[in-house]
Design an enzyme around this catalytic site. Structure first.
Site, mmCIF file in Angstrom:
data_model
loop_
_atom_site.group_PDB
_atom_site.id
_atom_site.type_symbol
_atom_site.label_atom_id
_atom_site.label_comp_id
_atom_site.label_asym_id
_atom_site.label_seq_id
_atom_site.Cartn_x
_atom_site.Cartn_y
_atom_site.Cartn_z
ATOM 1 N N THR A 129 41.129 40.212 44.413
ATOM 2 C CA THR A 129 39.811 40.557 43.896
ATOM 3 C C THR A 129 38.910 39.423 44.377
ATOM 4 O OG1 THR A 129 40.777 41.679 41.974
ATOM 5 C CG2 THR A 129 38.543 40.944 41.694
ATOM 6 N N THR A 158 36.178 44.219 43.199
ATOM 7 C CA THR A 158 37.528 44.349 43.743
ATOM 8 C C THR A 158 37.734 45.682 44.433
ATOM 9 O OG1 THR A 158 39.877 44.253 43.114
ATOM 10 C CG2 THR A 158 38.379 45.306 41.571
ATOM 11 N N GLU A 218 41.233 46.151 44.415
ATOM 12 C CA GLU A 218 42.561 46.049 43.801
ATOM 13 C C GLU A 218 43.512 45.234 44.671
ATOM 14 O OE1 GLU A 218 45.800 46.545 41.043
ATOM 15 O OE2 GLU A 218 43.687 46.163 41.014
ATOM 16 N N GLU A 246 42.593 51.376 42.957
ATOM 17 C CA GLU A 246 42.424 50.962 41.564
ATOM 18 C C GLU A 246 43.173 51.824 40.553
ATOM 19 O OE1 GLU A 246 41.221 48.330 40.489
ATOM 20 O OE2 GLU A 246 40.011 47.578 42.134
ATOM 21 N N SER A 269 41.327 47.174 33.177
ATOM 22 C CA SER A 269 41.184 46.081 34.133
ATOM 23 C C SER A 269 41.437 44.751 33.434
ATOM 24 C CB SER A 269 39.774 46.082 34.728
ATOM 25 O OG SER A 269 39.535 44.922 35.493
ATOM 26 N N SER A 270 41.680 43.710 34.239
ATOM 27 C CA SER A 270 41.800 42.346 33.719
ATOM 28 C C SER A 270 40.632 41.467 34.144
ATOM 29 C CB SER A 270 43.106 41.719 34.203
ATOM 30 O OG SER A 270 44.221 42.440 33.749
ATOM 31 N N GLY A 314 42.538 37.812 40.824
ATOM 32 C CA GLY A 314 43.944 37.551 40.531
ATOM 33 C C GLY A 314 44.651 38.571 39.676
ATOM 34 N N GLY A 315 44.160 39.827 39.598
ATOM 35 C CA GLY A 315 44.854 40.803 38.762
ATOM 36 C C GLY A 315 44.909 40.321 37.325
#
Length: 590
Positions: free
Chosen positions: A401, A419, A421, A440, A467-468, A489-490
Protein backbone atom coordinates in the site's frame (compact mmCIF):
# COMPACT_ATOMS: atom_id res chain seq x y z
CA UNK A 1 21.65 22.04 11.24
CA UNK A 2 23.72 20.24 8.61
CA UNK A 3 20.63 18.18 7.67
CA UNK A 4 18.52 21.32 7.24
CA UNK A 5 21.18 23.00 5.05
CA UNK A 6 21.32 19.81 2.98
CA UNK A 7 17.53 19.83 2.54
CA UNK A 8 17.65 23.49 1.50
CA UNK A 9 20.25 22.70 -1.13
CA UNK A 10 18.25 19.71 -2.36
CA UNK A 11 15.07 21.74 -2.74
CA UNK A 12 16.87 24.51 -4.63
CA UNK A 13 18.29 21.93 -7.05
CA UNK A 14 14.88 20.41 -7.58
CA UNK A 15 13.50 23.76 -8.69
CA UNK A 16 15.64 23.63 -11.83
CA UNK A 17 13.37 22.29 -14.55
CA UNK A 18 14.62 19.55 -16.86
CA UNK A 19 14.81 20.16 -20.60
CA UNK A 20 11.47 19.83 -22.37
CA UNK A 21 10.61 16.20 -23.01
CA UNK A 22 13.51 14.90 -20.95
CA UNK A 23 13.29 12.82 -17.80
CA UNK A 24 14.88 14.58 -14.81
CA UNK A 25 17.76 13.15 -12.83
CA UNK A 26 16.64 10.96 -9.94
CA UNK A 27 15.78 13.32 -7.04
CA UNK A 28 17.18 12.47 -3.63
CA UNK A 29 15.36 10.67 -0.87
CA UNK A 30 15.41 12.71 2.33
CA UNK A 31 13.89 11.25 5.54
CA UNK A 32 13.34 14.55 7.38
CA UNK A 33 12.72 18.17 6.42
CA UNK A 34 11.73 21.19 8.53
CA UNK A 35 10.45 24.53 7.31
CA UNK A 36 7.65 26.90 6.47
CA UNK A 37 4.92 27.09 3.87
CA UNK A 38 3.74 23.51 4.06
CA UNK A 39 5.16 20.00 3.91
CA UNK A 40 4.73 16.72 2.05
CA UNK A 41 5.95 13.27 2.98
CA UNK A 42 5.57 10.24 0.74
CA UNK A 43 7.55 7.16 -0.26
CA UNK A 44 8.69 8.73 -3.53
CA UNK A 45 10.72 11.91 -4.20
CA UNK A 46 9.06 12.72 -7.55
CA UNK A 47 5.63 12.51 -5.94
CA UNK A 48 6.61 14.55 -2.88
CA UNK A 49 8.12 17.25 -5.08
CA UNK A 50 4.94 17.48 -7.13
CA UNK A 51 2.99 18.03 -3.91
CA UNK A 52 5.44 20.73 -2.81
CA UNK A 53 5.14 22.45 -6.19
CA UNK A 54 1.36 22.57 -5.75
CA UNK A 55 1.76 24.14 -2.29
CA UNK A 56 4.32 26.62 -3.63
CA UNK A 57 1.85 27.70 -6.33
CA UNK A 58 -0.82 28.45 -3.70
CA UNK A 59 -2.67 25.15 -3.57
CA UNK A 60 -3.82 23.81 -0.23
CA UNK A 61 -3.19 20.47 1.50
CA UNK A 62 -6.00 18.71 -0.37
CA UNK A 63 -4.82 19.93 -3.77
CA UNK A 64 -1.30 18.75 -2.93
CA UNK A 65 -2.47 15.41 -1.55
CA UNK A 66 -4.41 14.57 -4.71
CA UNK A 67 -1.54 15.65 -6.95
CA UNK A 68 0.93 13.60 -4.87
CA UNK A 69 -1.35 10.56 -4.93
CA UNK A 70 -1.74 10.80 -8.69
CA UNK A 71 2.06 10.98 -9.05
CA UNK A 72 2.43 7.88 -6.87
CA UNK A 73 0.19 6.15 -9.41
CA UNK A 74 3.02 6.79 -11.88
CA UNK A 75 6.13 6.08 -9.79
CA UNK A 76 4.72 3.62 -7.22
CA UNK A 77 2.10 1.86 -9.39
CA UNK A 78 2.51 -1.52 -7.70
CA UNK A 79 1.19 -0.09 -4.42
CA UNK A 80 -1.47 2.40 -5.50
CA UNK A 81 -3.19 4.04 -8.44
CA UNK A 82 -6.53 4.78 -10.07
CA UNK A 83 -7.29 1.05 -10.16
CA UNK A 84 -7.55 0.91 -6.35
CA UNK A 85 -8.98 2.66 -3.32
CA UNK A 86 -8.14 4.21 0.02
CA UNK A 87 -9.10 6.35 3.00
CA UNK A 88 -8.68 10.13 3.14
CA UNK A 89 -8.51 11.93 6.52
CA UNK A 90 -8.67 15.74 6.47
CA UNK A 91 -8.11 18.36 9.17
CA UNK A 92 -9.59 21.80 8.57
CA UNK A 93 -7.53 24.42 10.40
CA UNK A 94 -10.30 27.02 10.43
CA UNK A 95 -12.97 24.83 12.01
CA UNK A 96 -10.44 22.49 13.73
CA UNK A 97 -12.56 19.61 12.51
CA UNK A 98 -11.45 16.21 11.23
CA UNK A 99 -13.42 14.58 8.39
CA UNK A 100 -12.92 11.44 6.33
CA UNK A 101 -13.75 10.02 2.91
CA UNK A 102 -14.30 6.29 2.41
CA UNK A 103 -12.80 5.43 -0.97
CA UNK A 104 -12.81 1.69 -0.34
CA UNK A 105 -13.49 -0.59 -3.31
CA UNK A 106 -16.79 -2.47 -3.52
CA UNK A 107 -17.68 -5.94 -4.68
CA UNK A 108 -19.88 -6.28 -7.77
CA UNK A 109 -23.63 -6.50 -7.23
CA UNK A 110 -23.46 -10.14 -8.32
CA UNK A 111 -21.08 -11.15 -5.50
CA UNK A 112 -22.18 -13.70 -2.91
CA UNK A 113 -20.57 -15.02 0.26
CA UNK A 114 -19.16 -17.83 -1.93
CA UNK A 115 -17.16 -15.45 -4.14
CA UNK A 116 -13.89 -17.28 -3.44
CA UNK A 117 -15.27 -20.79 -2.90
CA UNK A 118 -15.14 -23.53 -5.54
CA UNK A 119 -16.60 -26.97 -5.00
CA UNK A 120 -17.07 -26.15 -1.34
CA UNK A 121 -13.39 -25.27 -0.83
CA UNK A 122 -11.87 -21.77 -0.55
CA UNK A 123 -9.50 -20.84 -3.35
CA UNK A 124 -5.79 -20.62 -2.56
CA UNK A 125 -4.97 -17.00 -1.82
CA UNK A 126 -2.55 -16.60 -4.74
CA UNK A 127 -5.13 -17.90 -7.22
CA UNK A 128 -7.82 -15.59 -5.86
CA UNK A 129 -5.44 -12.64 -5.95
CA UNK A 130 -4.45 -13.01 -9.60
CA UNK A 131 -7.93 -13.09 -11.05
CA UNK A 132 -10.87 -11.00 -12.15
CA UNK A 133 -12.73 -12.27 -9.09
CA UNK A 134 -10.58 -10.16 -6.78
CA UNK A 135 -11.12 -6.82 -8.54
CA UNK A 136 -13.39 -4.38 -6.74
CA UNK A 137 -14.83 -1.14 -8.11
CA UNK A 138 -11.98 1.39 -7.79
CA UNK A 139 -12.60 4.21 -5.34
CA UNK A 140 -9.46 6.34 -5.66
CA UNK A 141 -10.54 8.65 -8.51
CA UNK A 142 -13.90 9.31 -6.86
CA UNK A 143 -12.10 10.06 -3.58
CA UNK A 144 -9.99 12.68 -5.35
CA UNK A 145 -13.07 14.27 -6.84
CA UNK A 146 -14.89 14.35 -3.50
CA UNK A 147 -11.94 15.82 -1.62
CA UNK A 148 -11.32 18.55 -4.18
CA UNK A 149 -14.97 19.51 -4.35
CA UNK A 150 -15.33 19.73 -0.56
CA UNK A 151 -12.01 21.25 0.51
CA UNK A 152 -9.73 21.87 -2.49
CA UNK A 153 -9.07 24.86 -4.72
CA UNK A 154 -7.89 22.89 -7.76
CA UNK A 155 -10.09 21.20 -10.32
CA UNK A 156 -9.48 17.50 -10.85
CA UNK A 157 -7.95 18.34 -14.23
CA UNK A 158 -5.44 20.72 -12.64
CA UNK A 159 -4.60 18.29 -9.83
CA UNK A 160 -3.91 15.47 -12.31
CA UNK A 161 -1.85 17.52 -14.74
CA UNK A 162 1.54 17.23 -12.95
CA UNK A 163 1.21 13.43 -12.78
CA UNK A 164 0.12 13.33 -16.40
CA UNK A 165 3.27 15.23 -17.36
CA UNK A 166 5.41 12.96 -15.17
CA UNK A 167 3.98 9.85 -16.83
CA UNK A 168 4.61 11.33 -20.26
CA UNK A 169 8.18 12.56 -19.78
CA UNK A 170 9.16 9.64 -17.54
CA UNK A 171 11.18 9.19 -14.37
CA UNK A 172 14.37 7.43 -13.40
CA UNK A 173 13.91 3.79 -12.39
CA UNK A 174 15.35 3.08 -8.95
CA UNK A 175 16.20 -0.23 -7.30
CA UNK A 176 12.84 -0.42 -5.53
CA UNK A 177 10.84 -0.11 -8.77
CA UNK A 178 13.10 -2.66 -10.44
CA UNK A 179 12.79 -5.08 -7.51
CA UNK A 180 9.00 -4.81 -7.47
CA UNK A 181 8.77 -5.70 -11.16
CA UNK A 182 11.32 -8.50 -10.72
CA UNK A 183 9.43 -10.08 -7.83
CA UNK A 184 6.26 -10.09 -9.94
CA UNK A 185 7.88 -10.93 -13.28
CA UNK A 186 6.36 -14.41 -13.61
CA UNK A 187 2.89 -13.09 -12.84
CA UNK A 188 3.20 -10.00 -15.03
CA UNK A 189 4.43 -12.11 -17.94
CA UNK A 190 1.12 -13.99 -17.94
CA UNK A 191 -0.80 -10.88 -19.06
CA UNK A 192 -0.18 -9.29 -22.44
CA UNK A 193 -0.90 -5.73 -21.31
CA UNK A 194 1.15 -5.98 -18.11
CA UNK A 195 4.18 -7.54 -19.74
CA UNK A 196 4.12 -4.97 -22.53
CA UNK A 197 4.28 -2.15 -19.97
CA UNK A 198 6.51 -3.52 -17.23
CA UNK A 199 8.59 -6.19 -18.99
CA UNK A 200 9.85 -4.52 -22.16
CA UNK A 201 11.96 -7.02 -24.08
CA UNK A 202 10.98 -9.59 -21.46
CA UNK A 203 12.94 -8.05 -18.58
CA UNK A 204 12.19 -5.44 -15.87
CA UNK A 205 13.18 -1.82 -16.54
CA UNK A 206 16.84 -1.37 -15.63
CA UNK A 207 17.91 0.74 -12.68
CA UNK A 208 18.86 4.17 -14.02
CA UNK A 209 16.73 3.89 -17.15
CA UNK A 210 13.81 6.20 -17.90
CA UNK A 211 10.33 4.72 -17.55
CA UNK A 212 7.43 6.33 -19.35
CA UNK A 213 3.74 5.47 -19.30
CA UNK A 214 1.97 7.45 -22.05
CA UNK A 215 -1.19 5.33 -21.75
CA UNK A 216 -1.58 6.40 -18.12
CA UNK A 217 -0.86 10.01 -19.07
CA UNK A 218 -3.69 9.86 -21.60
CA UNK A 219 -5.98 8.23 -19.03
CA UNK A 220 -5.27 10.99 -16.51
CA UNK A 221 -6.07 13.57 -19.16
CA UNK A 222 -9.34 11.83 -20.00
CA UNK A 223 -10.38 11.52 -16.34
CA UNK A 224 -9.46 15.15 -15.73
CA UNK A 225 -11.92 16.14 -18.44
CA UNK A 226 -14.63 13.75 -17.29
CA UNK A 227 -14.39 11.33 -14.37
CA UNK A 228 -17.52 9.66 -15.72
CA UNK A 229 -15.27 7.99 -18.27
CA UNK A 230 -14.21 5.62 -15.50
CA UNK A 231 -17.54 5.38 -13.72
CA UNK A 232 -19.58 4.20 -16.66
CA UNK A 233 -17.81 5.53 -19.75
CA UNK A 234 -15.01 4.45 -22.07
CA UNK A 235 -12.33 3.83 -19.43
CA UNK A 236 -14.86 1.93 -17.37
CA UNK A 237 -15.82 -0.27 -20.30
CA UNK A 238 -12.16 -1.13 -20.86
CA UNK A 239 -11.78 -1.92 -17.16
CA UNK A 240 -14.82 -4.21 -17.17
CA UNK A 241 -13.59 -6.00 -20.30
CA UNK A 242 -10.28 -6.67 -18.54
CA UNK A 243 -12.03 -8.15 -15.51
CA UNK A 244 -14.46 -10.28 -17.50
CA UNK A 245 -11.92 -11.33 -20.15
CA UNK A 246 -8.48 -11.22 -18.51
CA UNK A 247 -5.76 -10.49 -21.12
CA UNK A 248 -3.90 -13.74 -20.52
CA UNK A 249 -0.77 -14.29 -22.56
CA UNK A 250 -1.25 -17.07 -25.14
CA UNK A 251 0.38 -20.24 -23.91
CA UNK A 252 0.23 -19.25 -20.23
CA UNK A 253 -0.65 -22.12 -17.90
CA UNK A 254 -1.97 -19.83 -15.17
CA UNK A 255 -5.64 -20.40 -14.35
CA UNK A 256 -6.94 -16.82 -14.31
CA UNK A 257 -10.59 -16.76 -13.29
CA UNK A 258 -12.81 -14.11 -14.82
CA UNK A 259 -14.77 -11.71 -12.67
CA UNK A 260 -18.32 -10.40 -12.99
CA UNK A 261 -17.80 -6.68 -12.46
CA UNK A 262 -20.07 -4.61 -14.72
CA UNK A 263 -20.32 -1.06 -16.00
CA UNK A 264 -23.41 -0.70 -13.81
CA UNK A 265 -21.28 -1.52 -10.75
CA UNK A 266 -18.92 1.31 -11.70
CA UNK A 267 -21.74 3.77 -12.34
CA UNK A 268 -23.29 3.16 -8.91
CA UNK A 269 -20.08 3.66 -6.95
CA UNK A 270 -19.91 6.37 -4.26
CA UNK A 271 -17.12 7.52 -1.95
CA UNK A 272 -19.06 8.60 1.14
CA UNK A 273 -18.00 11.05 3.81
CA UNK A 274 -17.93 9.25 7.16
CA UNK A 275 -17.55 10.43 10.71
CA UNK A 276 -14.03 9.63 11.92
CA UNK A 277 -13.32 7.35 14.83
CA UNK A 278 -12.41 9.22 17.97
CA UNK A 279 -10.73 8.42 21.24
CA UNK A 280 -8.58 10.28 23.73
CA UNK A 281 -5.05 9.30 24.70
CA UNK A 282 -2.95 11.06 27.34
CA UNK A 283 -5.19 14.13 26.99
CA UNK A 284 -4.90 14.15 23.21
CA UNK A 285 -7.67 13.59 20.67
CA UNK A 286 -6.97 10.74 18.24
CA UNK A 287 -8.96 10.59 14.99
CA UNK A 288 -8.90 7.73 12.52
CA UNK A 289 -10.85 5.88 9.87
CA UNK A 290 -14.14 4.21 10.76
CA UNK A 291 -15.44 0.93 9.29
CA UNK A 292 -15.10 -0.55 6.76
CA UNK A 293 -11.56 0.23 7.86
CA UNK A 294 -10.57 -1.47 11.09
CA UNK A 295 -7.69 0.97 11.48
CA UNK A 296 -9.39 3.57 13.63
CA UNK A 297 -11.05 1.12 16.01
CA UNK A 298 -8.06 -1.20 16.39
CA UNK A 299 -5.39 1.49 16.81
CA UNK A 300 -7.74 3.31 19.17
CA UNK A 301 -8.49 0.23 21.26
CA UNK A 302 -4.79 -0.64 21.54
CA UNK A 303 -4.02 2.91 22.71
CA UNK A 304 -6.85 2.75 25.24
CA UNK A 305 -5.49 -0.54 26.58
CA UNK A 306 -2.01 0.96 26.88
CA UNK A 307 -3.26 4.11 28.60
CA UNK A 308 -3.44 2.22 31.91
CA UNK A 309 0.38 1.92 31.87
CA UNK A 310 2.97 4.66 32.25
CA UNK A 311 4.86 3.72 29.12
CA UNK A 312 7.34 6.55 29.56
CA UNK A 313 8.73 5.02 32.75
CA UNK A 314 8.92 1.40 31.61
CA UNK A 315 12.05 -0.30 30.34
CA UNK A 316 12.18 -1.07 26.62
CA UNK A 317 11.22 -4.77 27.12
CA UNK A 318 8.40 -3.81 29.52
CA UNK A 319 7.03 -1.29 27.05
CA UNK A 320 7.27 -3.65 24.07
CA UNK A 321 5.66 -6.51 26.02
CA UNK A 322 2.59 -4.37 26.71
CA UNK A 323 2.50 -3.03 23.17
CA UNK A 324 2.57 -6.57 21.73
CA UNK A 325 -0.12 -7.85 24.10
CA UNK A 326 -2.35 -4.83 23.51
CA UNK A 327 -2.32 -5.30 19.74
CA UNK A 328 -2.94 -9.02 20.17
CA UNK A 329 -6.14 -8.28 22.10
CA UNK A 330 -7.30 -5.48 19.83
CA UNK A 331 -6.88 -7.73 16.79
CA UNK A 332 -8.95 -10.44 18.48
CA UNK A 333 -11.75 -7.88 18.77
CA UNK A 334 -11.21 -6.50 15.28
CA UNK A 335 -11.54 -9.94 13.71
CA UNK A 336 -14.82 -10.56 15.49
CA UNK A 337 -16.60 -7.21 15.31
CA UNK A 338 -15.56 -5.02 12.34
CA UNK A 339 -17.06 -5.04 8.85
CA UNK A 340 -18.82 -2.87 6.27
CA UNK A 341 -21.29 -0.68 8.25
CA UNK A 342 -23.83 -0.88 5.42
CA UNK A 343 -24.14 -4.61 6.09
CA UNK A 344 -23.09 -5.02 9.69
CA UNK A 345 -23.70 -2.91 12.79
CA UNK A 346 -20.09 -2.69 13.94
CA UNK A 347 -19.96 -1.56 17.62
CA UNK A 348 -17.49 1.24 16.88
CA UNK A 349 -18.30 3.42 19.89
CA UNK A 350 -18.13 0.47 22.29
CA UNK A 351 -14.86 -0.82 20.82
CA UNK A 352 -13.36 2.59 21.55
CA UNK A 353 -14.74 2.95 25.08
CA UNK A 354 -12.27 3.12 27.93
CA UNK A 355 -14.49 0.75 29.88
CA UNK A 356 -14.00 -1.95 27.26
CA UNK A 357 -10.27 -1.26 27.01
CA UNK A 358 -9.91 -1.59 30.78
CA UNK A 359 -11.71 -4.94 30.67
CA UNK A 360 -9.07 -6.11 28.18
CA UNK A 361 -6.04 -4.42 29.74
CA UNK A 362 -6.38 -6.36 32.97
CA UNK A 363 -5.72 -9.58 31.02
CA UNK A 364 -2.12 -8.48 30.41
CA UNK A 365 0.38 -9.86 32.93
CA UNK A 366 3.79 -8.22 33.43
CA UNK A 367 5.81 -11.45 33.15
CA UNK A 368 3.66 -13.80 31.08
CA UNK A 369 2.36 -13.99 27.52
CA UNK A 370 -1.32 -14.33 26.71
CA UNK A 371 -2.26 -17.45 24.73
CA UNK A 372 -2.74 -16.80 21.03
CA UNK A 373 -4.93 -16.58 19.20
CA UNK A 374 -6.74 -14.75 21.99
CA UNK A 375 -10.52 -14.84 22.24
CA UNK A 376 -12.46 -11.62 21.64
CA UNK A 377 -14.26 -9.66 24.30
CA UNK A 378 -17.79 -8.31 24.09
CA UNK A 379 -17.64 -4.52 23.69
CA UNK A 380 -21.40 -4.20 24.16
CA UNK A 381 -21.26 -5.83 27.57
CA UNK A 382 -17.66 -5.86 28.76
CA UNK A 383 -16.78 -8.15 31.65
CA UNK A 384 -13.50 -7.33 33.43
CA UNK A 385 -10.64 -9.68 32.58
CA UNK A 386 -12.91 -12.04 30.63
CA UNK A 387 -12.54 -13.10 26.99
CA UNK A 388 -15.67 -14.52 25.41
CA UNK A 389 -16.35 -16.48 22.26
CA UNK A 390 -14.01 -18.44 20.06
CA UNK A 391 -10.50 -17.25 19.27
CA UNK A 392 -9.88 -16.44 15.60
CA UNK A 393 -6.51 -15.62 14.02
CA UNK A 394 -6.12 -12.80 11.54
CA UNK A 395 -6.62 -14.08 7.97
CA UNK A 396 -3.90 -13.74 5.35
CA UNK A 397 -3.62 -10.47 3.48
CA UNK A 398 -1.08 -8.63 1.36
CA UNK A 399 1.30 -5.97 2.62
CA UNK A 400 1.65 -3.41 -0.17
CA UNK A 401 0.00 0.00 0.00
CA UNK A 402 1.25 3.58 0.24
CA UNK A 403 0.65 6.52 2.55
CA UNK A 404 1.19 10.25 2.17
CA UNK A 405 0.91 13.11 4.62
CA UNK A 406 0.52 16.79 3.74
CA UNK A 407 0.25 20.12 5.58
CA UNK A 408 -0.19 23.59 4.08
CA UNK A 409 0.64 27.16 5.08
CA UNK A 410 -2.82 27.62 6.62
CA UNK A 411 -2.49 24.61 8.91
CA UNK A 412 -4.75 22.20 7.00
CA UNK A 413 -3.53 18.61 7.11
CA UNK A 414 -4.23 15.41 5.12
CA UNK A 415 -3.33 11.84 6.08
CA UNK A 416 -4.16 9.62 3.11
CA UNK A 417 -3.59 5.87 2.70
CA UNK A 418 -4.29 4.34 -0.71
CA UNK A 419 -3.69 0.95 -2.25
CA UNK A 420 -4.29 -1.68 -4.90
CA UNK A 421 -3.73 -4.36 -2.18
CA UNK A 422 -0.96 -6.84 -3.08
CA UNK A 423 2.24 -5.67 -4.73
CA UNK A 424 1.04 -5.33 -8.31
CA UNK A 425 -2.62 -5.80 -7.32
CA UNK A 426 -4.37 -8.40 -9.47
CA UNK A 427 -1.45 -8.32 -11.91
CA UNK A 428 -3.65 -7.04 -14.73
CA UNK A 429 -3.03 -3.73 -16.52
CA UNK A 430 -6.08 -2.40 -18.34
CA UNK A 431 -4.98 -2.55 -22.02
CA UNK A 432 -4.32 0.87 -23.48
CA UNK A 433 -4.98 2.59 -20.14
CA UNK A 434 -1.70 2.10 -18.27
CA UNK A 435 -2.91 1.21 -14.77
CA UNK A 436 -3.06 -1.96 -12.70
CA UNK A 437 -6.28 -3.27 -11.22
CA UNK A 438 -6.65 -3.99 -7.54
CA UNK A 439 -7.17 -7.34 -5.84
CA UNK A 440 -8.91 -5.75 -2.84
CA UNK A 441 -11.74 -8.27 -2.63
CA UNK A 442 -9.25 -10.77 -1.21
CA UNK A 443 -9.50 -8.67 1.98
CA UNK A 444 -12.81 -10.42 2.55
CA UNK A 445 -12.72 -13.63 4.57
CA UNK A 446 -13.17 -16.40 2.02
CA UNK A 447 -15.15 -18.50 4.52
CA UNK A 448 -16.27 -17.76 8.10
CA UNK A 449 -13.18 -17.63 10.30
CA UNK A 450 -15.16 -18.98 13.26
CA UNK A 451 -17.75 -21.62 12.35
CA UNK A 452 -21.13 -20.88 13.85
CA UNK A 453 -20.29 -17.24 14.64
CA UNK A 454 -21.57 -14.38 12.43
CA UNK A 455 -18.70 -13.14 10.30
CA UNK A 456 -18.85 -9.40 9.49
CA UNK A 457 -16.32 -9.69 6.67
CA UNK A 458 -17.69 -12.22 4.21
CA UNK A 459 -18.20 -11.10 0.58
CA UNK A 460 -21.57 -9.76 -0.46
CA UNK A 461 -23.23 -7.70 -3.20
CA UNK A 462 -21.77 -4.16 -3.41
CA UNK A 463 -20.04 -4.75 -0.07
CA UNK A 464 -16.76 -3.16 1.01
CA UNK A 465 -14.11 -5.51 2.41
CA UNK A 466 -12.64 -4.77 5.81
CA UNK A 467 -9.38 -2.82 5.63
CA UNK A 468 -6.47 -2.20 8.00
CA UNK A 469 -5.53 1.20 6.61
CA UNK A 470 -4.99 3.61 9.51
CA UNK A 471 -4.49 7.24 8.47
CA UNK A 472 -4.43 9.02 11.83
CA UNK A 473 -4.49 12.65 12.99
CA UNK A 474 -3.80 13.59 16.61
CA UNK A 475 -4.94 16.95 18.06
CA UNK A 476 -4.23 18.68 21.36
CA UNK A 477 -6.94 19.87 23.73
CA UNK A 478 -7.23 23.13 21.76
CA UNK A 479 -7.92 21.30 18.52
CA UNK A 480 -4.46 21.90 17.02
CA UNK A 481 -2.53 19.24 15.12
CA UNK A 482 0.06 17.35 17.15
CA UNK A 483 0.85 14.60 14.64
CA UNK A 484 -0.46 13.08 11.42
CA UNK A 485 0.76 9.62 10.49
CA UNK A 486 0.05 6.50 8.46
CA UNK A 487 1.71 3.54 6.79
CA UNK A 488 1.30 0.80 4.20
CA UNK A 489 1.62 -2.86 5.16
CA UNK A 490 -1.71 -4.72 5.16
CA UNK A 491 -2.73 -5.67 8.69
CA UNK A 492 0.73 -4.61 9.92
CA UNK A 493 -0.40 -1.01 9.31
CA UNK A 494 -2.31 -1.07 12.60
CA UNK A 495 0.63 -2.24 14.69
CA UNK A 496 3.05 0.08 12.86
CA UNK A 497 0.93 3.17 13.50
CA UNK A 498 0.40 2.17 17.13
CA UNK A 499 4.13 1.61 17.63
CA UNK A 500 5.05 4.98 16.08
CA UNK A 501 2.39 6.81 18.11
CA UNK A 502 3.49 5.35 21.42
CA UNK A 503 7.18 5.77 20.61
CA UNK A 504 6.67 9.44 19.76
CA UNK A 505 3.99 10.44 22.28
CA UNK A 506 5.00 8.31 25.26
CA UNK A 507 8.65 7.48 24.80
CA UNK A 508 9.46 10.93 23.33
CA UNK A 509 11.53 9.57 20.46
CA UNK A 510 12.27 12.00 17.64
CA UNK A 511 9.69 11.50 14.93
CA UNK A 512 12.16 10.21 12.37
CA UNK A 513 13.62 7.84 15.00
CA UNK A 514 10.16 6.54 15.93
CA UNK A 515 9.64 5.81 12.23
CA UNK A 516 13.01 4.12 11.84
CA UNK A 517 12.77 1.90 14.96
CA UNK A 518 12.76 -1.88 14.39
CA UNK A 519 9.22 -3.24 14.35
CA UNK A 520 7.21 -6.17 15.60
CA UNK A 521 3.63 -6.84 14.50
CA UNK A 522 1.48 -9.04 16.74
CA UNK A 523 -1.89 -9.69 15.07
CA UNK A 524 -3.34 -12.37 17.33
CA UNK A 525 -1.07 -15.21 16.29
CA UNK A 526 1.07 -17.70 18.20
CA UNK A 527 4.26 -16.00 17.01
CA UNK A 528 4.94 -12.31 16.47
CA UNK A 529 6.35 -11.41 13.05
CA UNK A 530 9.24 -8.99 13.50
CA UNK A 531 12.03 -7.40 11.53
CA UNK A 532 15.50 -8.91 11.79
CA UNK A 533 16.82 -5.90 13.69
CA UNK A 534 14.07 -6.28 16.28
CA UNK A 535 14.71 -10.00 16.71
CA UNK A 536 18.43 -9.36 17.19
CA UNK A 537 17.90 -6.68 19.86
CA UNK A 538 18.51 -7.15 23.61
CA UNK A 539 14.84 -6.25 24.18
CA UNK A 540 13.77 -9.26 22.10
CA UNK A 541 15.99 -11.50 24.24
CA UNK A 542 14.18 -10.25 27.34
CA UNK A 543 10.81 -10.79 25.67
CA UNK A 544 11.69 -14.35 24.71
CA UNK A 545 12.60 -15.01 28.33
CA UNK A 546 8.96 -14.44 29.38
CA UNK A 547 7.47 -16.48 26.53
CA UNK A 548 7.30 -14.33 23.41
CA UNK A 549 8.09 -16.10 20.14
CA UNK A 550 9.15 -14.28 17.00
CA UNK A 551 9.25 -15.07 13.29
CA UNK A 552 11.25 -13.05 10.80
CA UNK A 553 9.38 -10.68 8.53
CA UNK A 554 10.94 -8.33 5.99
CA UNK A 555 10.38 -4.59 6.21
CA UNK A 556 7.20 -3.82 8.13
CA UNK A 557 5.49 -0.67 6.90
CA UNK A 558 6.81 2.50 5.29
CA UNK A 559 5.61 5.38 7.46
CA UNK A 560 5.18 9.01 6.51
CA UNK A 561 4.25 11.62 9.09
CA UNK A 562 4.08 15.35 9.75
CA UNK A 563 4.11 17.38 12.97
CA UNK A 564 4.41 21.05 13.93
CA UNK A 565 8.03 22.08 14.53
CA UNK A 566 7.52 25.42 16.26
CA UNK A 567 7.52 29.03 14.99
CA UNK A 568 4.97 28.11 12.33
CA UNK A 569 7.16 25.43 10.81
CA UNK A 570 6.32 21.84 9.89
CA UNK A 571 8.45 18.76 10.26
CA UNK A 572 7.96 16.13 7.55
CA UNK A 573 9.39 12.68 8.23
CA UNK A 574 9.62 9.46 6.24
CA UNK A 575 11.39 6.12 6.28
CA UNK A 576 15.18 6.40 6.22
CA UNK A 577 15.64 2.90 4.74
CA UNK A 578 12.49 0.78 4.27
CA UNK A 579 11.38 0.53 0.62
CA UNK A 580 14.54 2.36 -0.34
CA UNK A 581 13.73 5.33 1.91
CA UNK A 582 11.00 7.95 1.74
CA UNK A 583 10.94 11.57 0.67
CA UNK A 584 10.18 14.39 3.12
CA UNK A 585 9.86 17.89 1.66
CA UNK A 586 8.95 21.40 2.86
CA UNK A 587 8.20 24.49 0.79
CA UNK A 588 10.73 26.77 2.49
CA UNK A 589 13.40 24.90 4.48
CA UNK A 590 14.11 26.36 7.91
Amino acid sequence: MLLLRTVAAVVSVLLVAPPAGAAPAAPPRVPEAVGWGGAVSSVDPDASQIGIDVLRRGGNAVDAAVATAAALGVTDPFSAGIGGGGFFVHYDAKSRRVSTIDGRETAPASATDKLFVENGVPLPFDQAMTSGLSVGVPGTPRTWQQALRRWGTYSLRDALRPAEELARRGFVVDSTFNAQVSSNAARFADFTSTSALYLPNGVPPAVGSTFRNPDLANTYRELGRDLGSLYGGAVGRDLVRTVQQPPVTPGSTRNVRAGKLTVSDLAKYTAPFRAPTFTTYRGLDVYGMAPPSSGGTTVGEALNILESYDLAKLSEPEYLHRFIEATKLSFADRNRWVGDPSFYDAPTRQLLSQRFADSRSCLIKPNAVLPAPAAPGDPRNPAPCVSEGVAAPTPQDAERTTHLTVADRWGNVVAYTLTIEAEGGSGMVVPGRGFLLNNELTDFNFVPITPGVPDPNLPGPSKRPRSSMSPTIVLDDHGRVVLAVGSPGGATIITTVTQVLTSRLDRKARLVDAIASPRASQRNSATTPAEAAFIASPAADALRAIGHRFSTNADIGAVTAIEPAGRGQWRAAAEPARRGGGAARVVHPG
